[in-house]
Design a protein around this motif. Structure first.
Motif, PDB file in Angstrom:
ATOM      1  N   GLU A   1       0.839  -1.194   0.000  1.00  0.00           N
ATOM      2  CA  GLU A   1       0.000   0.000   0.000  1.00  0.00           C
ATOM      3  C   GLU A   1       0.878   1.249   0.000  1.00  0.00           C
ATOM      4  O   GLU A   1       1.810   1.358   0.802  1.00  0.00           O
ATOM      5  CB  GLU A   1      -0.874   0.036   1.257  1.00  0.00           C
ATOM      6  CG  GLU A   1      -1.689  -1.211   1.496  1.00  0.00           C
ATOM      7  CD  GLU A   1      -2.272  -1.282   2.899  1.00  0.00           C
ATOM      8  OE1 GLU A   1      -3.224  -2.055   3.094  1.00  0.00           O
ATOM      9  OE2 GLU A   1      -1.768  -0.566   3.797  1.00  0.00           O
ATOM     10  N   ALA A   2       0.590   2.167  -0.886  1.00  0.00           N
ATOM     11  CA  ALA A   2       1.256   3.471  -0.871  1.00  0.00           C
ATOM     12  C   ALA A   2       0.680   4.321   0.251  1.00  0.00           C
ATOM     13  O   ALA A   2      -0.540   4.344   0.463  1.00  0.00           O
ATOM     14  CB  ALA A   2       1.079   4.172  -2.210  1.00  0.00           C
ATOM     15  N   GLU A   3       1.549   5.014   0.978  1.00  0.00           N
ATOM     16  CA  GLU A   3       1.087   5.851   2.082  1.00  0.00           C
ATOM     17  C   GLU A   3       1.921   7.116   2.198  1.00  0.00           C
ATOM     18  O   GLU A   3       3.115   7.135   1.872  1.00  0.00           O
ATOM     19  CB  GLU A   3       1.149   5.077   3.410  1.00  0.00           C
ATOM     20  CG  GLU A   3       0.369   3.776   3.387  1.00  0.00           C
ATOM     21  CD  GLU A   3      -0.156   3.368   4.752  1.00  0.00           C
ATOM     22  OE1 GLU A   3      -0.137   4.213   5.672  1.00  0.00           O
ATOM     23  OE2 GLU A   3      -0.585   2.215   4.886  1.00  0.00           O
ATOM     24  N   LEU A   4       1.290   8.158   2.692  1.00  0.00           N
ATOM     25  CA  LEU A   4       1.980   9.369   3.108  1.00  0.00           C
ATOM     26  C   LEU A   4       2.446   9.160   4.543  1.00  0.00           C
ATOM     27  O   LEU A   4       1.641   8.816   5.412  1.00  0.00           O
ATOM     28  CB  LEU A   4       1.034  10.567   3.033  1.00  0.00           C
ATOM     29  CG  LEU A   4       1.636  11.911   3.443  1.00  0.00           C
ATOM     30  CD1 LEU A   4       2.328  12.555   2.252  1.00  0.00           C
ATOM     31  CD2 LEU A   4       0.541  12.847   3.974  1.00  0.00           C
ATOM     32  N   ALA A   5       3.729   9.381   4.799  1.00  0.00           N
ATOM     33  CA  ALA A   5       4.279   9.248   6.149  1.00  0.00           C
ATOM     34  C   ALA A   5       4.548  10.626   6.738  1.00  0.00           C
ATOM     35  O   ALA A   5       5.118  11.498   6.067  1.00  0.00           O
ATOM     36  CB  ALA A   5       5.567   8.433   6.116  1.00  0.00           C
ATOM     37  N   LEU A   6       4.118  10.823   7.966  1.00  0.00           N
ATOM     38  CA  LEU A   6       4.452  12.032   8.712  1.00  0.00           C
ATOM     39  C   LEU A   6       5.733  11.782   9.500  1.00  0.00           C
ATOM     40  O   LEU A   6       5.863  10.760  10.179  1.00  0.00           O
ATOM     41  CB  LEU A   6       3.339  12.397   9.683  1.00  0.00           C
ATOM     42  CG  LEU A   6       1.993  12.800   9.081  1.00  0.00           C
ATOM     43  CD1 LEU A   6       0.941  12.926  10.185  1.00  0.00           C
ATOM     44  CD2 LEU A   6       2.111  14.103   8.318  1.00  0.00           C
ATOM     45  N   VAL A   7       6.665  12.723   9.415  1.00  0.00           N
ATOM     46  CA  VAL A   7       7.923  12.627  10.157  1.00  0.00           C
ATOM     47  C   VAL A   7       7.901  13.669  11.272  1.00  0.00           C
ATOM     48  O   VAL A   7       7.784  14.878  11.007  1.00  0.00           O
ATOM     49  CB  VAL A   7       9.129  12.861   9.227  1.00  0.00           C
ATOM     50  CG1 VAL A   7      10.427  12.889  10.034  1.00  0.00           C
ATOM     51  CG2 VAL A   7       9.194  11.768   8.157  1.00  0.00           C
ATOM     52  N   ILE A   8       7.995  13.196  12.500  1.00  0.00           N
ATOM     53  CA  ILE A   8       7.966  14.099  13.652  1.00  0.00           C
ATOM     54  C   ILE A   8       9.283  14.862  13.735  1.00  0.00           C
ATOM     55  O   ILE A   8      10.364  14.292  13.588  1.00  0.00           O
ATOM     56  CB  ILE A   8       7.718  13.306  14.950  1.00  0.00           C
ATOM     57  CG1 ILE A   8       6.355  12.614  14.895  1.00  0.00           C
ATOM     58  CG2 ILE A   8       7.788  14.229  16.167  1.00  0.00           C
ATOM     59  CD1 ILE A   8       5.168  13.550  14.745  1.00  0.00           C
ATOM     60  N   GLY A   9       9.173  16.173  13.956  1.00  0.00           N
ATOM     61  CA  GLY A   9      10.365  17.007  14.002  1.00  0.00           C
ATOM     62  C   GLY A   9      10.760  17.473  15.389  1.00  0.00           C
ATOM     63  O   GLY A   9      11.926  17.804  15.628  1.00  0.00           O
ATOM     64  N   LYS A  10       9.784  17.506  16.320  1.00  0.00           N
ATOM     65  CA  LYS A  10      10.059  17.967  17.678  1.00  0.00           C
ATOM     66  C   LYS A  10       9.329  17.075  18.674  1.00  0.00           C
ATOM     67  O   LYS A  10       8.244  16.561  18.385  1.00  0.00           O
ATOM     68  CB  LYS A  10       9.590  19.422  17.862  1.00  0.00           C
ATOM     69  CG  LYS A  10      10.319  20.433  17.000  1.00  0.00           C
ATOM     70  CD  LYS A  10       9.866  21.855  17.305  1.00  0.00           C
ATOM     71  CE  LYS A  10       8.450  22.120  16.822  1.00  0.00           C
ATOM     72  NZ  LYS A  10       8.066  23.545  16.969  1.00  0.00           N
TER      73      LYS A  10
ATOM     74  N   SER B   1      -0.140  11.311  20.257  1.00  0.00           N
ATOM     75  CA  SER B   1       0.574  12.008  21.329  1.00  0.00           C
ATOM     76  C   SER B   1      -0.165  11.937  22.659  1.00  0.00           C
ATOM     77  O   SER B   1       0.432  12.165  23.713  1.00  0.00           O
ATOM     78  CB  SER B   1       0.811  13.472  20.947  1.00  0.00           C
ATOM     79  OG  SER B   1      -0.355  14.266  21.123  1.00  0.00           O
ATOM     80  N   GLU B   2      -1.455  11.638  22.621  1.00  0.00           N
ATOM     81  CA  GLU B   2      -2.195  11.472  23.873  1.00  0.00           C
ATOM     82  C   GLU B   2      -1.741  10.227  24.628  1.00  0.00           C
ATOM     83  O   GLU B   2      -1.895  10.132  25.846  1.00  0.00           O
ATOM     84  CB  GLU B   2      -3.692  11.382  23.579  1.00  0.00           C
ATOM     85  CG  GLU B   2      -4.317  12.692  23.110  1.00  0.00           C
ATOM     86  CD  GLU B   2      -5.778  12.515  22.751  1.00  0.00           C
ATOM     87  OE1 GLU B   2      -6.272  11.366  22.829  1.00  0.00           O
ATOM     88  OE2 GLU B   2      -6.424  13.526  22.391  1.00  0.00           O
ATOM     89  N   VAL B   3      -1.194   9.270  23.900  1.00  0.00           N
ATOM     90  CA  VAL B   3      -0.786   7.997  24.505  1.00  0.00           C
ATOM     91  C   VAL B   3       0.690   7.997  24.853  1.00  0.00           C
ATOM     92  O   VAL B   3       1.089   7.531  25.913  1.00  0.00           O
ATOM     93  CB  VAL B   3      -1.087   6.823  23.539  1.00  0.00           C
ATOM     94  CG1 VAL B   3      -0.637   5.491  24.124  1.00  0.00           C
ATOM     95  CG2 VAL B   3      -2.567   6.797  23.188  1.00  0.00           C
ATOM     96  N   MET B   4       1.512   8.517  23.947  1.00  0.00           N
ATOM     97  CA  MET B   4       2.960   8.382  24.111  1.00  0.00           C
ATOM     98  C   MET B   4       3.644   9.695  23.744  1.00  0.00           C
ATOM     99  O   MET B   4       3.069  10.538  23.049  1.00  0.00           O
ATOM    100  CB  MET B   4       3.496   7.268  23.204  1.00  0.00           C
ATOM    101  CG  MET B   4       3.463   7.616  21.723  1.00  0.00           C
ATOM    102  SD  MET B   4       3.530   6.197  20.642  1.00  0.00           S
ATOM    103  CE  MET B   4       1.794   5.692  20.739  1.00  0.00           C
ATOM    104  N   THR B   5       4.881   9.832  24.187  1.00  0.00           N
ATOM    105  CA  THR B   5       5.709  10.943  23.752  1.00  0.00           C
ATOM    106  C   THR B   5       6.243  10.630  22.358  1.00  0.00           C
ATOM    107  O   THR B   5       6.863   9.584  22.138  1.00  0.00           O
ATOM    108  CB  THR B   5       6.883  11.166  24.719  1.00  0.00           C
ATOM    109  OG1 THR B   5       6.367  11.469  26.015  1.00  0.00           O
ATOM    110  CG2 THR B   5       7.766  12.312  24.246  1.00  0.00           C
ATOM    111  N   LEU B   6       5.980  11.517  21.423  1.00  0.00           N
ATOM    112  CA  LEU B   6       6.506  11.376  20.070  1.00  0.00           C
ATOM    113  C   LEU B   6       7.843  12.103  19.998  1.00  0.00           C
ATOM    114  O   LEU B   6       7.974  13.240  20.471  1.00  0.00           O
ATOM    115  CB  LEU B   6       5.532  11.951  19.048  1.00  0.00           C
ATOM    116  CG  LEU B   6       4.167  11.247  18.982  1.00  0.00           C
ATOM    117  CD1 LEU B   6       3.234  11.981  18.018  1.00  0.00           C
ATOM    118  CD2 LEU B   6       4.311   9.792  18.573  1.00  0.00           C
ATOM    119  N   LEU B   7       8.820  11.449  19.380  1.00  0.00           N
ATOM    120  CA  LEU B   7      10.185  11.956  19.353  1.00  0.00           C
ATOM    121  C   LEU B   7      10.607  12.322  17.936  1.00  0.00           C
ATOM    122  O   LEU B   7      10.063  11.796  16.956  1.00  0.00           O
ATOM    123  CB  LEU B   7      11.138  10.893  19.915  1.00  0.00           C
ATOM    124  CG  LEU B   7      10.855  10.442  21.342  1.00  0.00           C
ATOM    125  CD1 LEU B   7      11.733   9.250  21.698  1.00  0.00           C
ATOM    126  CD2 LEU B   7      11.094  11.586  22.320  1.00  0.00           C
TER     127      LEU B   7
END
Length: 291
Positions: free
Chosen positions: A138-147, A242-248
């Protein structure tokens, strides 16, 4: 700003892409006497990404266009990086048909995780598991966390996103069909996550809703849809997790697919995303599969 990870002398390095050509971050540092990290992951992890982007937007793009810096006109693509702390995805995120367009969201998205041992890059082989007859891509758009972020609102969520990348998400669909609780298992085989070489910042797009994501098989378009047709918006996906975990910095959030294709030996699957210079492309190999 567009950043690219490329291979050179068995190493993977980062570069700025300008008009289809690459300016290695190593050369950028030497020319301007900067001290930026020279791999994409280190740039994110060390908190230097925003500084580089601000320089590029306000003066760097013009400075690079007028500089004598050598460009890389031909380059071998590499995944943006190979060892993110987290890879999360959600399923069934694109609305299809008129009735679906107006359906309300009554439940939270279904999430799954993928290990970094599943990660490959552009042009690497996808290994179909032995005995599998129903591996899909499956093709997908990925979000990359910056902060780093935790418990962020939807209104603020995209401020924590460095940009978007192309991805291919593979699934052993028969395992998933056996029991819906097996979703993460079905998606965790080696080579089941292809990560593109380009990181495109959100400010490159006048309207995020107009970004199209397309799954191709052997060069032919099979499924396509636009971000505006998502059940759960990009901002919601970040806020929800982000409600569940810290995103890095460097964490990856897959945002769903317009549709999947079944892989067979020799099939080439691709992800096309608006605004990207190249399609993310991988070929499937089926050694050991029963006919």
């Amino acid at each position: 700003m567009k950043l690219v990870s490329y291979k050179t002398n068995e190493e993977e390095q980062g570069a700025i892409e300008l008009d289809g050509k690459l300016i290695p971050l190593l050369a950028l540092n030497d020319h301007f006497h900067f001290h930026y990290e020279t791999t994409i992951f280190s740039l994110l992890e060390k908190g230097q990404y925003e500084s580089l982007k601000n320089w590029y937007v306000h003066e760097g793009k013009e400075a690079l266009a007028n500089s004598s810096l050598p460009f890389l006109e031909e380059w071998a693509p590499a995944p943006l990086y190979r060892h993110p702390r987290k890879i999360w995805g959600i399923g069934m995120n694109y609305r299809k048909g008129v009735e679906d367009q107006f359906a309300s969201n009554t439940v939270a998205p279904v999430s799954f995780m993928k290990p970094d041992t599943s990660l490959i890059g552009p042009e690497d082989l996808i290994q179909i598991p032995p005995l599998s007859k129903n591996t899909t891509a499956e093709a997908e758009l990925a979000l990359v966390i910056g902060k780093t972020c935790k418990e962020v609102s939807e209104a603020d969520a995209l401020d924590y996103v460095a940009g978007v990348a192309a991805a291919l998400d593979m699934t052993e669909a028969d395992i998933h069909a056996e029991n819906l609780r097996y979703l993460t298992r079905a998606k965790s085989f080696n080579t089941f996550f292809s990560f593109g070489s380009e990181l495109v910042s959100l400010d490159e797009y006048p309207c995020l809703d107009d970004i199209h994501v397309t799954t191709l098989q052997d060069g032919e378009e099979q499924h396509t849809n636009r971000i505006g047709a998502m059940r759960y918006s990009l901002a919601y996906i970040v806020s929800f997790h982000s409600e569940v975990m810290t995103l890095l910095p460097g964490d990856i959030l897959l945002t769903g697919t317009p549709g999947a294709v079944v892989l067979r030996d020799g099939v080439v699957v691709s992800c096309r995303i608006s605004g990207f210079s190249k399609e993310l492309e991988n070929k499937a190999a089926s050694k050991g599969i029963l006919s």
